[in-house]
Enzyme design. Structure first.
Site, PDB file in Angstrom:
ATOM      1  N   HIS A   1      -6.235   4.754   5.608  1.00 37.32           N
ATOM      2  CA  HIS A   1      -5.144   5.997   4.841  1.00 37.32           C
ATOM      3  C   HIS A   1      -3.686   5.923   5.697  1.00 37.32           C
ATOM      4  O   HIS A   1      -3.014   6.802   5.610  1.00 37.32           O
ATOM      5  CB  HIS A   1      -5.763   7.144   4.822  1.00 37.32           C
ATOM      6  CG  HIS A   1      -7.154   7.098   4.000  1.00 37.32           C
ATOM      7  ND1 HIS A   1      -7.133   6.593   2.763  1.00 37.32           N
ATOM      8  CD2 HIS A   1      -8.365   7.349   4.442  1.00 37.32           C
ATOM      9  CE1 HIS A   1      -8.551   6.666   2.305  1.00 37.32           C
ATOM     10  NE2 HIS A   1      -9.120   7.069   3.432  1.00 37.32           N
TER      11      HIS A   1
ATOM     12  N   GLU B   1       0.830   5.713  -0.010  1.00 37.10           N
ATOM     13  CA  GLU B   1       0.214   7.003   0.264  1.00 37.10           C
ATOM     14  C   GLU B   1       0.838   7.968  -0.592  1.00 37.10           C
ATOM     15  O   GLU B   1       2.178   7.994  -0.301  1.00 37.10           O
ATOM     16  CB  GLU B   1       0.195   7.202   1.846  1.00 37.10           C
ATOM     17  CG  GLU B   1      -0.783   6.313   2.805  1.00 37.10           C
ATOM     18  CD  GLU B   1      -2.031   5.852   2.396  1.00 37.10           C
ATOM     19  OE1 GLU B   1      -2.638   6.805   1.853  1.00 37.10           O
ATOM     20  OE2 GLU B   1      -2.650   4.969   2.582  1.00 37.10           O
TER      21      GLU B   1
ATOM     22  N   ASP C   1       0.716  -1.071   0.057  1.00 40.84           N
ATOM     23  CA  ASP C   1       0.018  -0.105  -0.026  1.00 40.84           C
ATOM     24  C   ASP C   1       0.893   1.167  -0.103  1.00 40.84           C
ATOM     25  O   ASP C   1       1.740   1.488   0.580  1.00 40.84           O
ATOM     26  CB  ASP C   1      -1.012   0.208   1.145  1.00 40.84           C
ATOM     27  CG  ASP C   1      -1.904   1.173   1.225  1.00 40.84           C
ATOM     28  OD1 ASP C   1      -2.952   0.965   0.449  1.00 40.84           O
ATOM     29  OD2 ASP C   1      -1.511   2.101   1.828  1.00 40.84           O
TER      30      ASP C   1
ATOM     31  N   ASP D   1      -3.425   0.169   6.086  1.00 41.11           N
ATOM     32  CA  ASP D   1      -4.216  -0.641   4.771  1.00 41.11           C
ATOM     33  C   ASP D   1      -3.561  -1.825   4.252  1.00 41.11           C
ATOM     34  O   ASP D   1      -4.399  -2.686   3.962  1.00 41.11           O
ATOM     35  CB  ASP D   1      -4.339   0.812   3.864  1.00 41.11           C
ATOM     36  CG  ASP D   1      -5.306   1.584   4.288  1.00 41.11           C
ATOM     37  OD1 ASP D   1      -5.849   1.448   5.366  1.00 41.11           O
ATOM     38  OD2 ASP D   1      -5.460   2.717   3.452  1.00 41.11           O
TER      39      ASP D   1
END
Length: 219
Positions: free
Chosen positions: A183, A27, A25, A188
């Site tokens: 988030h 961001e 994941d 996540d």
């Protein structure tokens, strides 16, 4: 006895054609992998027990410094809660961040007897796109991930539980999801890993039951 011609899949190297699933994941500072900053990345390698069930291995993660000239969309930062200028983030430059993640992934690939990693993600094309773009920017030569193939838990969740949103699919699988923690790349990635394992292990249960039934029928 069960049919010896049927695959047993008790080794990770045999389960996915030599690929090791690694849940990733990211961001970011927006949706454009070419122009928006990569700000955080987390990876969760998976392993397989003696019965062929998938398990999570320790997560590796890092915050990432925006590359020079990177775009930072305030709307994205509001969602993630990331302050790129916060010195307490301990962010690494992109090349160092990739080295940190890739080293752990290569070790997991070797330990599993696999040849390469395959990215697992929720909306996996997004994560793979940002990862590949960072690799190109850094001219990184030791990317352990397949450059375009991936497993997407949007499809897995839709198939197994009728849910495509991560939080809803995780809950439908009987797992916990705290929207206050969402988030974060680590949170996540770990929830996505649990969802992926839930679906694959559910299939494994069906496979073993089928083998038992075949054995009973052949007895």
């Amino acid at each position: 006895m069960s049919d010896p011609s049927r695959p047993v899949h008790a080794r990770m190297a045999d389960r996915f054609r030599g690929f090791l699933p690694v849940v990733v994941d990211v961001e970011t500072g927006g949706f454009d992998a070419e122009h928006d900053a990569l700000l955080e990345i987390a990876a969760v390698p998976l392993s397989m027990d003696a019965d062929g069930y998938l398990q999570l291995q320790p997560t590796v993660s890092t915050h990432v410094e925006p590359f020079p000239g990177a775009n930072l969309d305030p709307r994205s930062l509001e969602i993630t809660g990331i302050d790129p200028d916060n010195p307490l983030r301990g962010a690494l430059a992109e090349r160092q961040a990739l080295d940190h993640i890739f080293k752990a992934v290569r070790e997991a690939v070797g330990a599993a007897g696999c040849q390469r990693a395959i990215l697992v993600g929720h909306n996996a094309a997004f994560d793979l796109g940002f990862l590949n773009q960072a690799v190109r920017r850094c001219a990184h030569k030791r990317n352990p991930f397949h450059p375009f193939s991936c497993f997407d838990t949007v499809s897995f969740g839709g198939l197994a539980y009728g849910q495509t949103v991560l939080s809803k699919a995780v809950l439908a699988a009987g797992l916990a999801f705290d929207s206050r923690e969402a988030h974060s790349a680590v949170y996540d990635a770990e929830r996505t890993a649990e969802l992926f394992c839930s679906v694959v292990n559910r299939w494994r249960q069906l496979e073993l039951l089928e083998q038992i039934q075949l054995g009973l029928d052949a007895a």
